[in-house]
Design an enzyme around this catalytic site. Structure first.
Site, PDB file in Angstrom:
ATOM      1  N   HIS A  69      -2.914   5.555  -3.813  1.00  0.00           N
ATOM      2  CA  HIS A  69      -2.918   4.087  -3.888  1.00  0.00           C
ATOM      3  C   HIS A  69      -4.127   3.470  -3.190  1.00  0.00           C
ATOM      4  O   HIS A  69      -4.352   2.259  -3.298  1.00  0.00           O
ATOM      5  CB  HIS A  69      -1.637   3.507  -3.285  1.00  0.00           C
ATOM      6  CG  HIS A  69      -0.387   3.961  -3.980  1.00  0.00           C
ATOM      7  ND1 HIS A  69      -0.212   3.836  -5.338  1.00  0.00           N
ATOM      8  CD2 HIS A  69       0.735   4.562  -3.501  1.00  0.00           C
ATOM      9  CE1 HIS A  69       0.980   4.340  -5.669  1.00  0.00           C
ATOM     10  NE2 HIS A  69       1.562   4.798  -4.579  1.00  0.00           N
ATOM     11  N   ALA A  70      -4.892   4.279  -2.462  1.00  0.00           N
ATOM     12  CA  ALA A  70      -6.082   3.732  -1.791  1.00  0.00           C
ATOM     13  C   ALA A  70      -7.165   3.464  -2.832  1.00  0.00           C
ATOM     14  O   ALA A  70      -7.551   4.345  -3.586  1.00  0.00           O
ATOM     15  CB  ALA A  70      -6.573   4.706  -0.724  1.00  0.00           C
TER      16      ALA A  70
END
Ligand SMILES: [Zn+2]
Length: 300
Positions: free
Chosen positions: A120-121
């Site tokens: 998700h980064a």
């Protein structure tokens, strides 16, 4: 000898015991792997990723803010972890671990990390328990060194790999495949090369059929220089943050299918563990061990 397993004690950071992120699963996973005989020569210990390496996939301002423990509160809330020194050390170690697993995959064919899959980064910030996108950083590092020209990310974590998709959007050399629960986090999906959004409560058979339909043709078509496999165990029926209904046997079969499809074509594979959530870390750590067992079983 089973394939190399990368592990660092710093993968377990100090956060409050009541925090919903199951931090102790990393420590427990390492214990299980040793007890199961999968690390007879010990673990391979990574160096923490450097700022220069991290900046190959992330904005330099964000990298500097994380390393200086100066992440803006709004982003810290989106990450969902207290951005203390141990959490930052963990993020750097886990990213270094995926870089190392990828290097070992290129030399040994197959290697796994006991952390990683922080998908998700995005380029400009972390989110969803992910500080740095370890797989994206590893791909960029190997490309910068000229060790790979193309990469495929097979992301089987139950959540969409939105950060990985965003970082590689428009990059013809990196193909991103995300097999996820369509109604799960993140609300705003990003466009992977291939997205397969599954219905709630999808079970083993339908899940494996969807994977089978896409993976082999994709590998034959692109024949990537390396595959990064995110073996998140959160598609499990008992997972607190999943919406799917896979069994332990289904997860094990999934890992076997992916490893066999990739290694059967002599493509190097680096495995990362991805997500797995619940109050009791024991079953979660055991599920994460399935990836490493599948790797060992393939290597024979
Ligand atoms: Zn997940």
């Amino acid at each position: 000898m089973p394939p190399p397993i990368v592990h660092h004690p710093a993968y377990t950071a100090d956060i409050p015991a009541e925090h919903r992120f199951p931090m102790q699963k990393y420590r427990r996973l390492a214990e299980i792997l040793v007890a199961d005989g999968l690390a007879p020569a010990g673990f391979v210990v990574p160096e923490p990723a450097s700022a220069a390496e991290l900046a190959l996939a992330h904005d330099r301002d964000y990298v500097d803010a994380v390393l200086a423990l100066a992440v803006p509160p709004a982003i810290e809330r989106e990450i969902g972890l207290p951005m203390n020194e141990t959490v930052v050390r963990r993020a750097r170690a886990a990213t270094g671990g995926t870089i190392l697993a990828a290097r070992l995959a290129l030399s040994h064919g197959l290697a796994t990390n006991t952390a990683g899959g922080s998908h998700h980064a995005r380029s400009d910030q972390g989110a969803g328990f992910c500080t740095f996108n370890d797989v994206a950083v590893a791909i960029r590092v190997l490309m910068a060194e000229g060790r790979i020209g193309t990469a495929l990310v097979v992301d089987c974590d139950v959540h969409q790999g939105d950060g990985t998709a965003e970082i590689f959007l428009g990059d013809a050399n990196v193909t991103t495949l995300s097999l996820h629960a369509e109604k799960n986090y993140p609300v705003r999906k990003r466009q992977s090369t291939i997205d397969i959004g599954l219905a709630d409560r999808t079970e083993d058979r339908a899940y494996l059929a969807a994977l089978d339909e896409i993976l082999a043709p994709l590998l034959d078509r692109m024949h990537p220089d390396i595959v990064f496999y995110n073996a998140g165990v959160d598609p499990h029926a008992d997972d607190r943050l999943g919406r799917l209904s896979l069994s332990d046997a289904g997860l094990a079969e999934r890992d076997r299918v992916v490893i066999e499809a990739v290694r059967g074509r002599s493509i190097p594979l680096a495995g990362v563990i991805g997500g797995g959530y619940g109050a009791d870390v024991e079953p979660i750590a055991r599920r994460h061990a399935l990836l490493h067992h599948a790797a060992a079983a393939f290597a024979g």
